[in-house]
Scaffold this active site. Structure first.
Site, PDB file in Angstrom:
ATOM      1  N   ARG A 119       0.949  -1.322  -0.095  1.00 23.73           N
ATOM      2  CA  ARG A 119      -0.167   0.098   0.083  1.00 23.73           C
ATOM      3  C   ARG A 119       0.823   1.188  -0.004  1.00 23.73           C
ATOM      4  O   ARG A 119       1.854   1.304   0.574  1.00 23.73           O
ATOM      5  CB  ARG A 119      -0.869   0.038   1.184  1.00 23.73           C
ATOM      6  CG  ARG A 119      -2.013   1.133   1.149  1.00 23.73           C
ATOM      7  CD  ARG A 119      -2.607   1.179   2.525  1.00 23.73           C
ATOM      8  NE  ARG A 119      -1.634   1.507   3.700  1.00 23.73           N
ATOM      9  CZ  ARG A 119      -1.083   2.761   3.912  1.00 23.73           C
ATOM     10  NH1 ARG A 119      -1.339   3.725   3.257  1.00 23.73           N
ATOM     11  NH2 ARG A 119      -0.001   2.681   4.869  1.00 23.73           N
ATOM     12  N   VAL A 120       0.493   2.254  -0.966  1.00 24.92           N
ATOM     13  CA  VAL A 120       0.966   3.658  -0.699  1.00 24.92           C
ATOM     14  C   VAL A 120      -0.106   4.788  -0.286  1.00 24.92           C
ATOM     15  O   VAL A 120      -1.352   4.217  -0.713  1.00 24.92           O
ATOM     16  CB  VAL A 120       1.769   4.122  -1.869  1.00 24.92           C
ATOM     17  CG1 VAL A 120       2.981   3.203  -2.395  1.00 24.92           C
ATOM     18  CG2 VAL A 120       0.743   3.950  -3.118  1.00 24.92           C
ATOM     19  N   SER A 121       0.022   5.654   0.098  1.00 25.88           N
ATOM     20  CA  SER A 121      -0.975   6.622   0.523  1.00 25.88           C
ATOM     21  C   SER A 121      -1.699   7.367  -0.486  1.00 25.88           C
ATOM     22  O   SER A 121      -2.751   7.829  -0.556  1.00 25.88           O
ATOM     23  CB  SER A 121      -0.593   7.496   1.472  1.00 25.88           C
ATOM     24  OG  SER A 121       0.091   6.710   2.810  1.00 25.88           O
ATOM     25  N   THR A 122      -0.831   7.767  -1.758  1.00 27.02           N
ATOM     26  CA  THR A 122      -1.286   8.647  -2.698  1.00 27.02           C
ATOM     27  C   THR A 122      -0.912   7.848  -3.988  1.00 27.02           C
ATOM     28  O   THR A 122      -0.038   7.210  -4.187  1.00 27.02           O
ATOM     29  CB  THR A 122      -0.488   9.977  -2.723  1.00 27.02           C
ATOM     30  OG1 THR A 122       0.783  10.038  -2.813  1.00 27.02           O
ATOM     31  CG2 THR A 122      -0.799  10.674  -1.379  1.00 27.02           C
TER      32      THR A 122
ATOM     33  N   GLN B 117       2.822   8.083  -5.485  1.00 26.18           N
ATOM     34  CA  GLN B 117       3.798   7.333  -5.038  1.00 26.18           C
ATOM     35  C   GLN B 117       4.055   5.927  -5.770  1.00 26.18           C
ATOM     36  O   GLN B 117       4.197   4.769  -5.293  1.00 26.18           O
ATOM     37  CB  GLN B 117       3.552   6.860  -3.586  1.00 26.18           C
ATOM     38  CG  GLN B 117       3.655   8.273  -2.587  1.00 26.18           C
ATOM     39  CD  GLN B 117       3.295   7.892  -1.418  1.00 26.18           C
ATOM     40  OE1 GLN B 117       2.239   7.102  -0.842  1.00 26.18           O
ATOM     41  NE2 GLN B 117       3.597   8.588  -0.119  1.00 26.18           N
TER      42      GLN B 117
END
Length: 187
Positions: A7-10, A13
């Site tokens: 997972r990445v936040s945005t 990324q």
């Protein structure tokens, strides 16, 4: 079976997500769940991964912060996994891999999860204190509201005969922002 979650936040990324996927594939993971979403948002792929895993499987993540947003969240995820007979493996946990198959591994994950949450809360506290000091010193005003930046356009459109609703739609601001701009009280 080794099942992985990345997972990445945005959405910006991409490189970070690709690096996680590469590292997870290198460990022999045969099923990958990945998403681009903030940890505080609904994480559909995490839910799918937790639903997918079966007894004897191991859920693999690159780092603890990719999986859980708080100690309570981490403990909830671990409880779900343990209830299904699934282990959790974290590849980069302070420079070493750790898993929850052993009592010491569970202890380490829980302790570091609590420390990570503590550090995050301290960071937010220091940030709030810094903002308050900057405000008191007159150095911090926050961002300029969108409607304030568009006040001239509001006046132009109004002079062109448009109503508040149409102006709001065209400029992507609220009707109340239009009225504030027209009255000169935009904040």
């Amino acid at each position: 079976m080794l099942v992985s979650y990345a997972r990445v936040s945005t959405v910006d990324q991409v490189a970070g997500l690709e690096a996680q996927e590469r590292d997870l594939a290198a460990t022999g993971c045969t099923k990958l769940f990945s998403e681009r979403v903030s940890s505080v948002a609904q994480r559909d792929q995490l839910a799918a991964a937790l639903d997918f895993v079966r007894e004897g499987d191991t859920l693999v993540v690159t780092r603890l912060d990719r999986l859980a947003r708080s100690t309570a969240d981490l403990l909830s995820i671990i409880a779900t996994l343990e209830g299904k007979g699934v282990a959790l493996r974290i590849l980069d946990f302070g420079g070493q891999a750790v898993d929850t198959q052993s009592p010491s591994g569970r202890l380490i994950v829980t302790m570091f999860g609590a420390v990570a949450q503590f550090e995050r809360e301290l960071l937010l506290q220091r940030q709030r204190e810094g903002i308050e000091k900057a405000k008191a010193d007159g150095k911090y005003r926050g961002r300029v509201p969108t409607a304030q930046r568009k006040a001239a356009q509001v006046h132009e459109l109004r002079a062109g005969g448009l109503g508040a609703s149409e102006i709001a739609t065209r400029l992507a601001i609220s009707r109340s922002s239009v009225y504030r701009a027209l009255s000169g009280a935009v904040a």
